[in-house]
Design a protein around this motif. Structure first.
Motif, PDB file in Angstrom:
ATOM      1  N   ILE A   1       0.854  -1.181   0.000  1.00 11.10           N
ATOM      2  CA  ILE A   1       0.000   0.000   0.000  1.00 11.10           C
ATOM      3  C   ILE A   1       0.890   1.230   0.000  1.00 11.10           C
ATOM      4  CG2 ILE A   1      -1.768   1.270   1.269  1.00 11.10           C
ATOM      5  CD1 ILE A   1      -2.593  -1.483   2.465  1.00 11.10           C
TER       6      ILE A   1
ATOM      7  N   ILE B   1       1.586   4.760   0.805  1.00 13.01           N
ATOM      8  CA  ILE B   1       1.037   5.738   1.741  1.00 13.01           C
ATOM      9  C   ILE B   1       1.554   7.151   1.487  1.00 13.01           C
ATOM     10  CG2 ILE B   1       0.559   4.049   3.542  1.00 13.01           C
ATOM     11  CD1 ILE B   1       3.079   5.070   4.988  1.00 13.01           C
TER      12      ILE B   1
ATOM     13  N   ILE C   1      -6.048  -0.182   3.313  1.00 16.55           N
ATOM     14  CA  ILE C   1      -5.617  -0.836   4.552  1.00 16.55           C
ATOM     15  C   ILE C   1      -6.760  -1.698   5.102  1.00 16.55           C
ATOM     16  CG2 ILE C   1      -4.935  -0.460   6.954  1.00 16.55           C
ATOM     17  CD1 ILE C   1      -3.372   2.013   5.940  1.00 16.55           C
TER      18      ILE C   1
ATOM     19  N   SER D   1      -6.540  -5.724   5.542  1.00 21.17           N
ATOM     20  CA  SER D   1      -6.658  -6.351   6.851  1.00 21.17           C
ATOM     21  C   SER D   1      -7.806  -7.362   6.902  1.00 21.17           C
ATOM     22  CB  SER D   1      -6.835  -5.292   7.944  1.00 21.17           C
ATOM     23  OG  SER D   1      -8.067  -4.618   7.773  1.00 21.17           O
TER      24      SER D   1
END
Length: 93
Positions: A69, A71, A87, A91
């Protein structure tokens, strides 16, 4: 629980992991009880054999996927929402 072992060979021959786990469970003290007793070495029942670990690593290595990812731009509102969504999705999966 105190062990006195004369040799590695004796340790390998005499070791009964299930018996040790049962004795540990019967104390109802848990890991905190070991710490409170001043344990200085990890009990053998918590140490997995190297060959078992190697086999598991080979199996996991071929199926493990880690999401990446980006960021960068987290401070920008639109990018922030996208990153949070990525995210959240990572998860969950």
């Amino acid at each position: 629980m105190h062990y006195q072992i004369n040799s590695q060979a004796k340790l390998a021959m005499d070791y009964d992991r299930s018996k040790e786990i049962k004795a540990f469970d019967d104390t109802k003290a848990g890991v905190k009880g070991l710490v409170d007793d001043g344990i200085v070495e990890i009990p053998r029942m918590f140490i997995r054999p190297i060959d078992e670990l190697a086999e598991e690593l080979i199996q996991v290595k071929s199926t493990l996927q880690v999401p990446v990812i980006d960021i960068s731009g987290l401070e920008v509102e639109d990018a922030h929402k996208k990153i949070v969504d990525e995210i959240r999705e990572a998860s969950e999966k």
